[in-house]
Design an enzyme around this catalytic site. Sequence first.
Site, PDB file in Angstrom:
ATOM      1  N   SER A 117       0.862  -1.182   0.000  1.00 18.15           N
ATOM      2  CA  SER A 117       0.000   0.000   0.000  1.00 18.15           C
ATOM      3  C   SER A 117       0.893   1.225   0.000  1.00 18.15           C
ATOM      4  O   SER A 117       2.037   1.178   0.471  1.00 18.15           O
ATOM      5  CB  SER A 117      -0.901   0.016   1.235  1.00 18.15           C
ATOM      6  OG  SER A 117      -1.542   1.266   1.392  1.00 18.15           O
ATOM      7  N   TYR A 132      -2.740   0.406  10.620  1.00 17.73           N
ATOM      8  CA  TYR A 132      -2.684  -0.227   9.298  1.00 17.73           C
ATOM      9  C   TYR A 132      -1.392   0.159   8.577  1.00 17.73           C
ATOM     10  O   TYR A 132      -0.714  -0.694   7.989  1.00 17.73           O
ATOM     11  CB  TYR A 132      -3.893   0.196   8.476  1.00 17.73           C
ATOM     12  CG  TYR A 132      -3.846  -0.203   7.025  1.00 17.73           C
ATOM     13  CD1 TYR A 132      -4.054  -1.527   6.634  1.00 17.73           C
ATOM     14  CD2 TYR A 132      -3.605   0.738   6.027  1.00 17.73           C
ATOM     15  CE1 TYR A 132      -4.018  -1.889   5.306  1.00 17.73           C
ATOM     16  CE2 TYR A 132      -3.566   0.379   4.689  1.00 17.73           C
ATOM     17  CZ  TYR A 132      -3.771  -0.931   4.334  1.00 17.73           C
ATOM     18  OH  TYR A 132      -3.729  -1.292   3.002  1.00 17.73           O
ATOM     19  N   THR A 169     -12.507  -0.629  -4.469  1.00 21.16           N
ATOM     20  CA  THR A 169     -12.890  -2.016  -4.164  1.00 21.16           C
ATOM     21  C   THR A 169     -13.857  -1.956  -2.978  1.00 21.16           C
ATOM     22  O   THR A 169     -14.379  -0.890  -2.645  1.00 21.16           O
ATOM     23  CB  THR A 169     -11.657  -2.855  -3.794  1.00 21.16           C
ATOM     24  OG1 THR A 169     -11.073  -2.315  -2.589  1.00 21.16           O
ATOM     25  CG2 THR A 169     -10.613  -2.827  -4.904  1.00 21.16           C
TER      26      THR A 169
END
Length: 226
Positions: A117, A132, A169
């Site tokens: 990412s 994250y 998504t």
Amino acid sequence: MWVLRQEAKTHIPATTLAAEYVSSGFSGTLIPYKCDLTVEDEILSMFTWIKGQHKGVDVCINNAGLALPEPLLSGKTSGWKNMMDLNVLALSVCTREAYQSMKERKVDDGQIININSICGHRVINHPDAHFYAGSKYAVTALTEGLRQELREAKTHIRATCISPGLVKTDFAYRLYGEKTEIADAVYKRIKCLQADDIANSVVYVLSAPPHVQIGDIEITPVEDSL
């Protein structure tokens, strides 16, 4: 060639996903296999099944990942563990098992691709994404460490990191759960990347000549400020 590609947990049956691939014009053979990647025994059973059915793995694409809204100052430990179990530990276990599969069969031109990412390179100013980001920074370090270990092992197996920005998504919908209006706003604020954009980057990596090592690809929407 057997390619292992992982997806995060979904409520959609694996057989349904396989049928969708075929109906979309996918020309190869897709064999679904249900596995909870946060459980090591299930991962090991999956690789045993692959060995029995297809001899082994030549390409491993570590694609599964998730974010949970658990800030550093107030987040739940259980949420942090879930992110580490999937984003870091499952990726590492699959990488190890894929490499051992290649080594056992003397596959010297395999590939391991980690879908990382942009948060693995830059920390965005949003509390829900900070843990994250930590897990994705770990993926950046693990991929580089993997490349170094592969070189020391005198193998031509390659390791690549693909680091997308915002991709349209169901990722944000999983992140925010019932707060669908927040996820809607995330995807509406700019023209996002599409899943095909990331798939095309994977094809690009796999298409590179054997002597070419692609280290890291960062892909972001043109309109994004990251």
